[in-house]
Design a protein around this motif. Structure first.
Motif: not given
Length: 812
Positions: A82-107
């Protein structure tokens, strides 16, 4: 404890039991019920006193709760999932949105060689596995402080094993708090003892450790500015795929509007945040993972060869300096990793490990792999890889969820900034600000209006000036790597001092993780003039504020400590006929936990009257997250006893919230009455006991103590329990029981007449012979911050109609 001491304690318990039974037999003739109640209370207290090793009036309360366990790793599997599911919304928003801009920042200049794509994908995969999974999920999470994580948790954990706090308010009683108790480093481990002595014996090392801690926290607070900017801007930029007429300026305006709305709703709080956000982030992970699988099979399954680390070596051989510079973009794939550790207090280790390993890691890995497969066919689209690689029918659903996910990622970092500033303030490292607790269910969910306004203004300025995710990414990378490097350093100290890990494992930890992070750090610092200066500028300003505030705070405390009111003054004051006793109870607030503060004598000289009962209240934050209510209050009576002057240390953890005034009054007075009963039962006469005087001297001593002197203190106090517990086992007389009830009735009657809060407002000035720098810091910078921050009575929520202030000037 020696075998002789154990034998004496065993014999003494038998004597105590027999003496208690004889007292009950004699009491059968008169007032049996009252005596029985007090004897039962005494036996209950004695059971806990045996665990605290020595006896003192403060220790009566300190030993009440003896077996409170941390929640870490104790939850069942259903609760953990139950806590693992709750943690999805609190902990991983930042890391989960990284695919939006990683390749653009690398190249930023585009892809020139196809194999470079394999090298960067390999770097992303192994950075996720090495730093996020192996270092944080399986090592750093275990360096928690009774279930709480973050830089302050690491610092507090170290400060409990070694006296590194710059404020000399350590007390022997603190080590008795259940959440404080930890296994002492073994004396057989010379390395741990040597490290402990080095930390305790060097003020420079202690200052350096404090500076490193506030540097890391300042960087995390800076993330509260950069995360909303880069997340929202990158998400909104995707609308260009369908609305080609939108210019860069219009996209920036749309992003600013969303940011302002985000900060405007902060005052509503984030209660039930896990339930509200987890489904959205869960859908986001399913989308990016599914799109990644689709792109992988549609464009090029061959990108899976990037799992071969040889492509990393070839990438650096081929690109040299440019490959090293591109690491500043690669590191963005693990933004938000520190949030896993910082937000640990809301969940548990297993919950974080499960949600990361089985949801986040596969989803974001597939997203990066799918984008790489798409770029093998369309390398020119690297500047906007994420949105261009989305299948047509899924564009708008993905765009809507992406904007929502970016807002959630921003929300998490903003809330984290509030929580860190709250912790900093409670530890005397930040000017007083208004802290509003927005959730009764989620600890640490706070809102700070002043900080919210500052963050909002900063986000608008950064978004308007930088305008692109590439430039903001240059700044973001520095903040991420700095915090990671500091965490590696502090966890290494914990390995040496507390875990007592093998030196070979410690060396491997430092070389592998520290080495990789230093390489990344050198790369992001290369882009200092291209935006990298921004987080360092934020950190410098915050560190100056926190450092100056803490410096003067320590100086004020030491001034009061060296000017405490003598016991002779109290005795003379008690005998003065001109001193008028006012009906009611006076609560005199002071930060000093040792002795009677100088503000007390200032009160009695300026206002020659004092309440019938006076309690000197010291609010103290311990270097632990929580202090249980039953262990919160420590009392001591200042002689003479008929003067009714008490000292009380009210201890909180650094994330505990202060009670409302009425609740605080009720709790404090009830604990005071309990103390009066216990103190009268346990002492033979009204004369002060030698053990109390000895402990008072030990607590008032501010000099660092070596391990041998600590042993001497414990031996001295052990001898006191041998002599004093005998007193507690003697028969309770009828007169004694009457006296107890009389004292409690006096307290109750005075409570009915009212409670007045006495607060001393101390103006701080540098001494005349101080250096010019010190005068500037104390007289101008500190006093400017103090005048523009909240006053102590407002922070303590003291009712205005019950407040009495007296001013005093300290020259430090």
């Amino acid at each position: 404890m020696s075998s002789t001491c154990k034998s004496k304690l065993s014999t003494r318990k038998q004597v105590s039991k027999g003496a208690g039974n004889r007292a009950l037999e004699m009491a059968n003739e008169v007032n049996i019920d009252e005596i029985s109640r007090q004897e039962e209370s005494l036996r209950t207290r004695r059971s806990s006193l045996g665990k605290v090793r020595y006896i003192d009036s403060f220790h009566l309360e300190a030993g009440k709760v003896s077996n409170i366990n941390s929640h870490v790793g104790k939850d069942g599997w259903i609760r953990t999932l139950h806590l693992a599911f709750q943690s999805i919304g609190i902990v991983y928003g930042d890391m989960g949105t990284s695919p939006l801009y990683v390749y653009a920042g690398t190249f930023p200049d585009g892809i020139t060689v196809d194999d470079d794509l394999y090298g960067v994908l390999s770097l992303i995969i192994y950075t996720l596995l090495l730093l996020s999974l192996l270092k944080y999920v399986f090592i750093v999470l275990w360096a928690n402080d009774n279930g709480d994580g973050g830089t302050f948790a690491l610092y507090s954990l170290i400060s409990r094993y070694a006296k590194v706090s710059l404020i000399p308010n350590q007390q022997a009683e603190d080590a008795m708090v259940s959440n404080y108790k930890l296994q002492t480093p073994s004396t057989r481990m010379r390395r741990a003892q040597w490290m402990k002595q080095k930390l305790e014996g060097s003020v420079r090392v202690q200052v350096a450790l404090f500076v490193i801690t506030i540097l890391a926290t300042s960087m995390v607070i800076g993330d509260g500015v950069l995360t909303p900017c880069i997340s929202v801007l990158s998400a909104v930029s995707g609308i260009k795929e369908k609305a080609t007429s939108l210019t860069e300026g219009k996209i920036v305006i749309i992003s600013i509007v969303i940011l302002l709305l985000l900060f405007a709703i902060q005052r509503l709080g984030t209660d039930k945040v896990g339930y509200s956000f987890a489904p959205i982030i869960f859908i986001w992970f399913l989308l990016i993972g599914g799109i990644g699988i689709y792109n992988l099979f549609k464009y090029d399954v061959g990108v899976l060869r990037a799992f071969n680390p040889k492509y990393i070596v070839d990438y650096f051989k081929r690109n040299g300096k440019q490959g090293w510079i591109s690491l500043g973009g690669v590191i963005l794939c693990i933004t938000g990793t520190e949030a896993m550790f910082a937000d640990l207090g809301h969940f548990n280790i297993r919950a974080i490990q499960i949600s990361f390993s089985f949801l986040l890691l596969p989803s974001v890995s597939l997203a990066y792999i799918g984008q790489a497969a798409y770029l093998t066919k369309y390398p020119a689209n690297v500047g906007d890889t994420f949105y261009k690689s989305i299948p047509g029918p899924l564009f708008w659903p993905t765009f809507i969820v992406a904007v929502a996910a970016s807002i959630i990622a921003s929300q998490a970092m903003i809330s984290g900034a509030f929580a860190i500033i709250w912790q900093s303030q409670s530890l005397g490292c930040f000017p007083r600000v208004k802290v509003m607790h927005t959730s009764a269910k989620y600890e640490g969910q706070v809102y700070i209006p002043e900080i919210n306004f500052v963050l909002a203004v900063a986000c608008v300025i950064v978004t308007a000036v930088f305008r692109t995710t590439v430039r903001i990414g240059n700044a973001y990378g520095i903040a991420v790597v700095f915090v990671m490097t500091i965490t590696t350093f502090m966890v290494t100290l914990i390995m040496l001092l507390i875990w007592q890990t093998s030196i070979w494992w410690i060396t491997l930890f430092v070389v592998v993780f520290g080495g990789v992070e230093l390489v990344y750090l050198s790369s992001v610092l290369y882009k200092f003039v291209q935006g990298g200066y921004l987080p360092l500028a934020f950190a410098f300003i915050l560190m100056m504020m926190m450092g100056i505030w803490h410096y003067v705070h320590v100086k004020k405390y030491k001034f009061e400590l060296h000017n405490i009111v003598s016991s002779d003054y109290i005795r003379e004051l008690a005998q003065k006929q001109t001193l008028r006793r006012i009906p009611g109870i006076g609560l005199l607030y002071s930060e000093l936990v040792q002795g009677v503060p100088p503000i007390f004598s200032h009160f009695t000289e300026k206002i020659p009257s004092i309440h019938s009962v006076v309690v000197i209240v010291s609010i103290k934050q311990l270097p632990i997250p929580h202090v249980e209510i039953a262990e919160r209050y420590l009392f001591r009576q200042v002689e003479p006893s008929d003067f009714r002057l008490y000292r009380c240390v009210v201890r909180y953890g650094y994330i505990d919230a202060l009670e409302e005034p009425k609740a605080f009054e009720r709790s404090l007075i009830q604990q005071l009455k309990n103390y009066i009963e216990e103190e009268n039962i346990l002492r033979k006469s009204d004369a002060p006991r030698q053990s109390e005087v000895q402990l008072e001297e030990l607590n008032d001593n501010t000099k660092p103590r070596s391990g041998s002197s600590t042993v001497h203190i414990e031996e001295t106090l052990e001898q006191n329990i041998l002599s004093n517990e005998t007193h507690s086992s003697e028969r309770i007389s009828i007169e004694k029981s009457h006296k107890i009830e009389e004292e409690k009735q006096i307290i109750e009657k005075e409570l009915e007449k009212g409670v007045v809060y006495l607060v001393g407002e101390a103006d701080v000035m540098a001494k005349q012979d101080s250096s010019i720098l010190k005068k500037i810091i104390v007289n101008y910078i500190y006093n400017f911050m103090r005048r523009n921050s909240r006053q102590g009575d407002r922070v303590l929520m003291i009712p205005r109609d019950k407040l009495l202030k007296v001013g005093m000037t300290y020259e430090i």
